[in-house]
Write an enzyme that holds these catalytic residues in place. Structure first.
Site, PDB file in Angstrom:
ATOM      1  N   SER A  46     -17.159  12.684   5.015  1.00 23.14           N
ATOM      2  CA  SER A  46     -16.829  13.016   6.396  1.00 23.14           C
ATOM      3  C   SER A  46     -17.895  12.418   7.297  1.00 23.14           C
ATOM      4  O   SER A  46     -19.057  12.296   6.904  1.00 23.14           O
ATOM      5  CB  SER A  46     -16.796  14.537   6.548  1.00 23.14           C
ATOM      6  OG  SER A  46     -17.056  14.884   7.888  1.00 23.14           O
ATOM      7  N   HIS A  71       5.695  29.748  -7.993  1.00 26.15           N
ATOM      8  CA  HIS A  71       5.412  30.278  -6.643  1.00 26.15           C
ATOM      9  C   HIS A  71       3.936  30.103  -6.274  1.00 26.15           C
ATOM     10  O   HIS A  71       3.404  30.871  -5.481  1.00 26.15           O
ATOM     11  CB  HIS A  71       5.776  31.765  -6.519  1.00 26.15           C
ATOM     12  CG  HIS A  71       7.141  32.102  -7.027  1.00 26.15           C
ATOM     13  ND1 HIS A  71       8.255  32.137  -6.228  1.00 26.15           N
ATOM     14  CD2 HIS A  71       7.575  32.399  -8.279  1.00 26.15           C
ATOM     15  CE1 HIS A  71       9.322  32.454  -6.955  1.00 26.15           C
ATOM     16  NE2 HIS A  71       8.940  32.608  -8.210  1.00 26.15           N
ATOM     17  N   LYS A  91     -18.788  16.756   2.325  1.00 28.82           N
ATOM     18  CA  LYS A  91     -17.352  16.575   2.064  1.00 28.82           C
ATOM     19  C   LYS A  91     -17.049  15.396   1.144  1.00 28.82           C
ATOM     20  O   LYS A  91     -17.694  14.362   1.194  1.00 28.82           O
ATOM     21  CB  LYS A  91     -16.596  16.368   3.399  1.00 28.82           C
ATOM     22  CG  LYS A  91     -16.530  17.609   4.253  1.00 28.82           C
ATOM     23  CD  LYS A  91     -15.560  18.662   3.736  1.00 28.82           C
ATOM     24  CE  LYS A  91     -14.125  18.307   3.993  1.00 28.82           C
ATOM     25  NZ  LYS A  91     -13.689  18.529   5.366  1.00 28.82           N
ATOM     26  N   GLU A 140      -3.996  12.006  -0.336  1.00 30.98           N
ATOM     27  CA  GLU A 140      -3.349  12.473   0.889  1.00 30.98           C
ATOM     28  C   GLU A 140      -2.428  11.401   1.469  1.00 30.98           C
ATOM     29  O   GLU A 140      -1.322  11.690   1.939  1.00 30.98           O
ATOM     30  CB  GLU A 140      -4.409  12.871   1.924  1.00 30.98           C
ATOM     31  CG  GLU A 140      -5.154  14.142   1.550  1.00 30.98           C
ATOM     32  CD  GLU A 140      -6.307  14.432   2.504  1.00 30.98           C
ATOM     33  OE1 GLU A 140      -6.249  15.448   3.204  1.00 30.98           O
ATOM     34  OE2 GLU A 140      -7.262  13.624   2.570  1.00 30.98           O
ATOM     35  N   ASN A 198      26.614 -15.278   5.474  1.00 28.67           N
ATOM     36  CA  ASN A 198      26.874 -13.897   5.036  1.00 28.67           C
ATOM     37  C   ASN A 198      26.674 -13.729   3.530  1.00 28.67           C
ATOM     38  O   ASN A 198      25.994 -12.797   3.088  1.00 28.67           O
ATOM     39  CB  ASN A 198      28.286 -13.474   5.431  1.00 28.67           C
ATOM     40  CG  ASN A 198      28.461 -13.436   6.945  1.00 28.67           C
ATOM     41  OD1 ASN A 198      27.474 -13.556   7.674  1.00 28.67           O
ATOM     42  ND2 ASN A 198      29.682 -13.275   7.405  1.00 28.67           N
TER      43      ASN A 198
HETATM   44  N1  ARG Z   1      20.091 -13.151   9.669  1.00 28.07           N
HETATM   45  C1  ARG Z   1      21.305 -12.611   9.174  1.00 28.07           C
HETATM   46  C2  ARG Z   1      21.031 -11.336   8.385  1.00 28.07           C
HETATM   47  O1  ARG Z   1      19.924 -11.119   8.005  1.00 28.07           O
HETATM   48  C3  ARG Z   1      21.984 -13.575   8.264  1.00 28.07           C
HETATM   49  C4  ARG Z   1      23.490 -13.509   8.302  1.00 28.07           C
HETATM   50  C5  ARG Z   1      23.987 -13.911   9.609  1.00 28.07           C
HETATM   51  N2  ARG Z   1      25.391 -14.123   9.638  1.00 28.07           N
HETATM   52  C6  ARG Z   1      26.004 -14.239  10.766  1.00 28.07           C
HETATM   53  N3  ARG Z   1      27.262 -14.432  10.720  1.00 28.07           N
HETATM   54  N4  ARG Z   1      25.383 -14.133  11.908  1.00 28.07           N
HETATM   55  O2  ARG Z   1      21.891 -10.513   8.159  1.00 28.07           O
END
Ligand code: ARG
Length: 463
Positions: free
Chosen positions: A277, A156, A283, A290, A110
Site C-alpha cells: 500500500s 454458507h 499491507k 482481485e 460477408n
Molecule cells: N467489415 C465488415 C464486418 O466486419 C465486413 C463485411 C461487410 N459486408 C458488407 N456487405 N458491408 O462485418
C-alpha cells in the site's frame, strides 16, 4: 485515392461517418486469417479454371508480401479502406494489378468476414483449451501433496466439515475440466468453412467449397449459405465459454483473497502477485486475484453485448454484425491473461497453505457434529434422533467452552449414555478420512480422483 465504397455528405460529416463505418481500427487483428483465406480461395479458383494459374501465382506472391508488411508494421492502414478485407485487397491490386482485382470472384465480404472470424475463434478456442490443461495439471500436482492436509470445508461460508486441501483443489480441477470440454466441443461444432456462401445465397461459379475448407484446416463446410454468413453463434459460444471459465477463476480468486487474509490465515500468496500500500506499510494486497475476479465483468459484458446485437436481426448479413469482434477480442485476451497469471500464481513456490492454521480451524465450529450423528445412526439409532443427540452434544460443548472434538468419553456419557462409546467419531482427521464414498474427501477417494485427472490429462493432450 481509392473510390469511396459508401456514404457521401459534407467533408466533415463524411469523415465522421467513415470513421463510424470502418472496422479497420480493430479487425486488422484478423489479417493472417484473411490472407490465408484469400490464398486458399484463389488457389481453388485457379484449380477450378475460374481464374488463370498465373493470376493465382500473382495473388499468392502479393498476399505473401502484404503479410510481411503487416508483420513488420510497415503496412499503412487507412480508414478509407473501411476494413481489413478491403485494405488487403487494395494493397494487393497496387502490387499485382488486375490479378488482384480477380481475387474477389465468387466471394463476398460477408462470407469472407465470417470465414476470418471463424478461423480466428477456432484458434483461440484451441489456445485457451491448452491454457486450461496447464492449470488443471498444476492443480493436480499441488493436490497430490495434500491428500492428508486438513482444512475446513464451508457451506454458507460457515465451517461445515473437515476436508482435505487436495479435495478442495480437485473441485476446481473438475470445473476447469468441464470448461476445457466446452471450448473443445465448440471448436469441433464450429470448425466449418462458410466460404463460398458469398453474400447470402451461394454463387453461380463452379467453386469447390470443400477444397478451401480442407486447405484451411476446417473439418467441413457450413450447410447453408445464408446461415454461414448470417449467424455468429460460434463467437457467442466462445464468449459464453469464456464467461464461465472466468466465473470459475473468480470464485477461486475470491477464496484465495479470503484464505490469505489475516482473518483466515490459511494461505499466503507469493509476493510476486501482491502489492504494498502507498500509505500502510504492513499491507500485502492480493491485486492479481482481485483483478481476475473483477475482469469477469467485462467478459459478461461482451457476451450480453453480442447477444443483444444478434437479437432480432433479420437474415442474413447486417452491418450490425461488424460489432461482433471487439468484445470477443477483449474477452479472449482477458481470459488468456487471467489463466496465465492464475496458473503462475497458484503454482508459485511461494504461494503456500498454512496446514497448522487450517487444522486449528477444523477444531473450532464443531465440524465433527455430523460424524457424531452418523456414529450414533450406525449403532442403530434413527438418523433424526442421532442428529438431535449430536445437537445436544454441541450445546454441551458450547457451555463448557470447548469444541465438540474436544469432548471426552465422560462428557459424551453425560450428554446421553447412548453417546458414551462414540468418542472416536470426534477426531477431525478421521472425520475427513471416513468419507470414502466415490467423489468424497477421504484419502483413497481423493487418490482415485487424482488418477482420473491424470487419465483425463493424457487424453486431453492427445486430443
Ligand atoms: N467489415 C465488415 C464486418 O466486419 C465486413 C463485411 C461487410 N459486408 C458488407 N456487405 N458491408 O462485418
Amino acid at each position: 485515392m481509392s473510390p469511396k465504397l459508401w456514404g457521401d455528405g459534407s467533408e466533415e460529416g463524411g469523415a465522421l461517418l467513415d470513421e463510424f463505418n470502418a472496422s479497420i481500427g480493430f479487425d486488422r487483428v484478423l489479417y493472417k486469417e484473411d490472407i490465408e483465406g484469400s490464398i486458399a480461395h484463389a488457389k481453388m479458383l485457379a484449380a477450378q479454371g475460374i481464374i488463370a494459374q498465373s493470376d493465382f501465382a500473382a495473388i499468392k506472391r502479393g498476399l505473401t508480401q502484404i503479410k510481411g508488411e503487416i508483420d513488420r508494421g510497415e503496412f499503412e492502414f487507412k480508414t478509407a479502406d473501411e476494413d481489413i478485407h478491403m485494405a488487403i485487397e487494395r494493397r494487393l491490386t497496387e502490387i499485382v494489378g488486375d490479378a488482384g482485382k480477380r481475387l474477389h470472384t465468387a466471394r463476398s465480404r460477408n462470407d469472407q468476414a465470417a470465414l476470418d472470424f471463424r478461423l480466428w475463434c477456432g484458434r483461440q478456442n484451441e489456445a485457451i483449451a491448452k491454457a486450461l490443461v496447464k492449470l488443471i495439471e498444476t492443480l493436480n500436482a499441488i493436490a497430490k501433496e495434500h491428500t492428508a492436509t486438513l482444512m475446513p470445508g464451508f457451506t454458507h461460508l460457515r465451517r461445515a466439515q473437515p476436508i482435505s486441501l487436495a479435495f478442495y483443489l480437485l473441485a476446481y480441477a473438475a470445473m476447469f475440466m468441464r470448461d476445457f470440454e466446452r471450448f473443445e466441443s465448440s471448436r469441433k461444432r464450429n470448425n466449418l468453412s462458410p466460404l463460398g456462401g458469398a453474400a447470402l445465397a451461394g454463387v453461380s461459379y463452379p467453386i469447390d467449397r470443400r477444397a478451401t475448407a480442407k486447405e484451411l484446416g476446417f473439418s467441413g463446410v457450413t450447410m447453408n449459405a445464408m446461415d454461414g454468413a448470417g449467424d455468429r453463434d460460434f463467437a457467442l459460444e466462445l464468449l459464453f465459454n469464456a464467461s464461465l471459465a472466468q466465473t470459475h477463476l473468480s470464485r477461486f480468486c475470491e477464496e484465495l483473497i479470503l484464505w490469505s487474509s489475516s482473518e483466515f490465515g490459511f494461505a499466503r500468496i507469493s509476493d510476486r502477485f501482491t502489492t504494498g500500500s502507498s500509505i500502510m506499510p504492513q499491507k500485502r494486497n492480493p491485486d492479481a486475484a482481485e483483478l481476475i475476479r473483477a475482469k469477469t465483468g467485462r467478459i459478461y459484458g461482451s457476451l450480453i453485448g453480442l447477444l443483444t446485437v444478434m437479437k432480432g436481426l433479420p437474415l442474413a448479413y447486417n452491418k450490425d454484425m461488424q460489432e461482433d469482434k471487439e468484445g470477443v477480442f477483449d474477452a479472449v485476451k482477458t481470459l488468456s491473461d487471467s489463466l496465465a497469471i492464475f496458473t503462475e500464481m497458484i503454482g508459485d513456490k511461494d504461494t503456500t497453505f498454512n496446514a497448522e492454521a487450517m487444522l486449528k480451524a477444523c477444531k473450532r465450529g464443531h465440524l465433527v457434529a455430523t460424524d457424531l450423528a452418523d456414529a450414533a445412526a450406525k449403532k442403530g439409532l434413527p438418523f433424526r434422533d442421532a442428529h438431535h443427540l449430536a445437537r445436544k452434544a454441541v450445546a454441551f460443548a458450547e457451555q463448557k467452552g470447548v469444541d465438540l472434538s474436544e469432548l471426552t468419553k465422560d462428557d459424551l456419557a453425560r450428554v446421553d449414555r447412548r453417546l458414551a462409546d462414540l468418542a472416536p467419531a470426534l477426531d477431525v482427521f478421521e472425520s475427513m478420512n471416513a468419507r470414502k464414498s466415490e467423489g468424497g474427501t477421504a484419502i483413497d477417494a481423493v487418490k482415485t480422483q487424482i488418477a482420473k485427472v491424470e487419465a483425463w490429462l493424457q487424453e486431453a493432450k492427445n486430443a
